[in-house]
Design a protein around this motif. Structure first.
Motif, PDB file in Angstrom:
ATOM      1  N   UNK A  29       0.830  -1.217   0.000  1.00 28.29           N
ATOM      2  CA  UNK A  29       0.000   0.000   0.000  1.00 28.29           C
ATOM      3  C   UNK A  29       0.861   1.261   0.000  1.00 28.29           C
ATOM      4  N   UNK A  30       1.930   1.269   0.785  1.00 26.76           N
ATOM      5  CA  UNK A  30       2.808   2.444   0.815  1.00 26.76           C
ATOM      6  C   UNK A  30       3.545   2.626  -0.507  1.00 26.76           C
ATOM      7  N   UNK A  31       3.946   1.541  -1.120  1.00 24.87           N
ATOM      8  CA  UNK A  31       4.608   1.607  -2.425  1.00 24.87           C
ATOM      9  C   UNK A  31       3.652   2.191  -3.465  1.00 24.87           C
ATOM     10  N   UNK A  32       2.425   1.731  -3.457  1.00 26.34           N
ATOM     11  CA  UNK A  32       1.434   2.213  -4.428  1.00 26.34           C
ATOM     12  C   UNK A  32       1.046   3.662  -4.161  1.00 26.34           C
ATOM     13  N   UNK A  33       1.067   4.058  -2.902  1.00 30.56           N
ATOM     14  CA  UNK A  33       0.786   5.460  -2.577  1.00 30.56           C
ATOM     15  C   UNK A  33       1.905   6.351  -3.112  1.00 30.56           C
ATOM     16  N   UNK A  34       3.147   5.886  -3.028  1.00 32.91           N
ATOM     17  CA  UNK A  34       4.264   6.650  -3.596  1.00 32.91           C
ATOM     18  C   UNK A  34       4.083   6.801  -5.101  1.00 32.91           C
ATOM     19  N   UNK A  35       3.624   5.750  -5.767  1.00 32.52           N
ATOM     20  CA  UNK A  35       3.377   5.819  -7.219  1.00 32.52           C
ATOM     21  C   UNK A  35       2.230   6.781  -7.528  1.00 32.52           C
ATOM     22  N   UNK A  36       1.173   6.692  -6.754  1.00 29.24           N
ATOM     23  CA  UNK A  36       0.002   7.550  -6.982  1.00 29.24           C
ATOM     24  C   UNK A  36       0.357   9.024  -6.837  1.00 29.24           C
ATOM     25  N   UNK A  37       1.286   9.327  -5.940  1.00 26.82           N
ATOM     26  CA  UNK A  37       1.667  10.711  -5.672  1.00 26.82           C
ATOM     27  C   UNK A  37       2.752  11.239  -6.617  1.00 26.82           C
ATOM     28  N   UNK A 113       9.940   4.915 -11.136  1.00 27.68           N
ATOM     29  CA  UNK A 113      11.058   5.211 -10.235  1.00 27.68           C
ATOM     30  C   UNK A 113      10.565   5.334  -8.799  1.00 27.68           C
ATOM     31  N   UNK A 114       9.417   5.971  -8.613  1.00 26.02           N
ATOM     32  CA  UNK A 114       8.843   6.073  -7.268  1.00 26.02           C
ATOM     33  C   UNK A 114       8.572   4.677  -6.697  1.00 26.02           C
ATOM     34  N   UNK A 115       8.047   3.780  -7.529  1.00 25.73           N
ATOM     35  CA  UNK A 115       7.740   2.418  -7.075  1.00 25.73           C
ATOM     36  C   UNK A 115       8.999   1.702  -6.623  1.00 25.73           C
ATOM     37  N   UNK A 116      10.048   1.754  -7.435  1.00 23.56           N
ATOM     38  CA  UNK A 116      11.258   1.010  -7.092  1.00 23.56           C
ATOM     39  C   UNK A 116      11.962   1.593  -5.873  1.00 23.56           C
ATOM     40  N   UNK A 121      12.873   1.278   0.079  1.00 21.03           N
ATOM     41  CA  UNK A 121      12.715   1.839   1.429  1.00 21.03           C
ATOM     42  C   UNK A 121      11.947   0.893   2.349  1.00 21.03           C
ATOM     43  N   UNK A 122      11.197  -0.026   1.773  1.00 16.93           N
ATOM     44  CA  UNK A 122      10.441  -1.021   2.547  1.00 16.93           C
ATOM     45  C   UNK A 122      11.232  -2.312   2.740  1.00 16.93           C
TER      46      UNK A 122
END
Length: 179
Positions: A29-37, A113-116, A121-122
């Motif tokens: 969820x946090x990874x996908x939130x980084x992508x969404x933003x 790039x945000x996703x990776x 970070x996770x």
């Protein structure tokens, strides 16, 4: 800033995953939130992220990425994030016509790039895969035929240790005030 540079330095393309460990939903969820933003031209957000977490489907998606001897590791990735190009908004499309650029491709690269980086970070490994059987993946994931599936990002717990990055020297890729 040092923390961010350390994150960038530690991120690598991982090609071996621990199939016995699932990726925790809260991390995903946090990874996908980084992508969404992620930023996009004219805030068009021309993307859809199709997240494959079902073990059997993940293996099939991985097989579709493993054609012609490439990307065999993808069959072992517990998660695949498929990045689908969606329509840009009118401002982004018009700007792209004027500037002869297809902004959604740039935008999707930024989101990837945000996703990776978020995965790193996770404590997770990732790899961007662009070589795959697009038609088969779209069928498996229910992606409409007319949509473009541009990237498959594999996510999971890496089985391999970190390795040193091999990059061109800074002087070869950076110049100031002129080419």
């Amino acid at each position: 800033m040092n923390d961010f540079l350390e994150l960038v330095k530690s991120r690598q393309s991982d090609r071996a995953y621990d199939m016995t460990r699932d990726v925790e939903p809260e991390k995903l969820d946090r990874i996908l939130e980084a992508a969404r933003l992620a930023p996009s031209a004219c805030n068009a957000q021309p993307w859809k992220f199709v997240v494959i977490t079902d073990r059997e489907l993940s293996i099939e998606i991985g097989k579709a990425a493993a054609g012609m001897g490439m990307n065999k590791f993808a069959k072992e990735a517990p998660v695949h994030i498929l990045i689908v190009e969606e329509s840009a908004n009118i401002t982004s499309m018009l700007g792209g016509k004027v500037k002869n650029k297809h902004f959604p491709l740039i935008d999707l690269g930024i989101a990837a790039a945000h996703i990776t980086l978020a995965a790193e970070s996770e404590g997770l490994g990732s790899c961007m895969v662009g070589w795959f059987d697009e038609k088969k993946m779209k069928q498996l994931a229910g992606i409409p035929e007319k949509k473009r599936l541009l990237l498959d990002i594999t996510i999971g717990y890496s089985l391999k240790p970190k390795r040193d990055k091999v990059r061109k020297e800074k002087s070869k890729v950076v110049s100031y005030n002129k080419y």
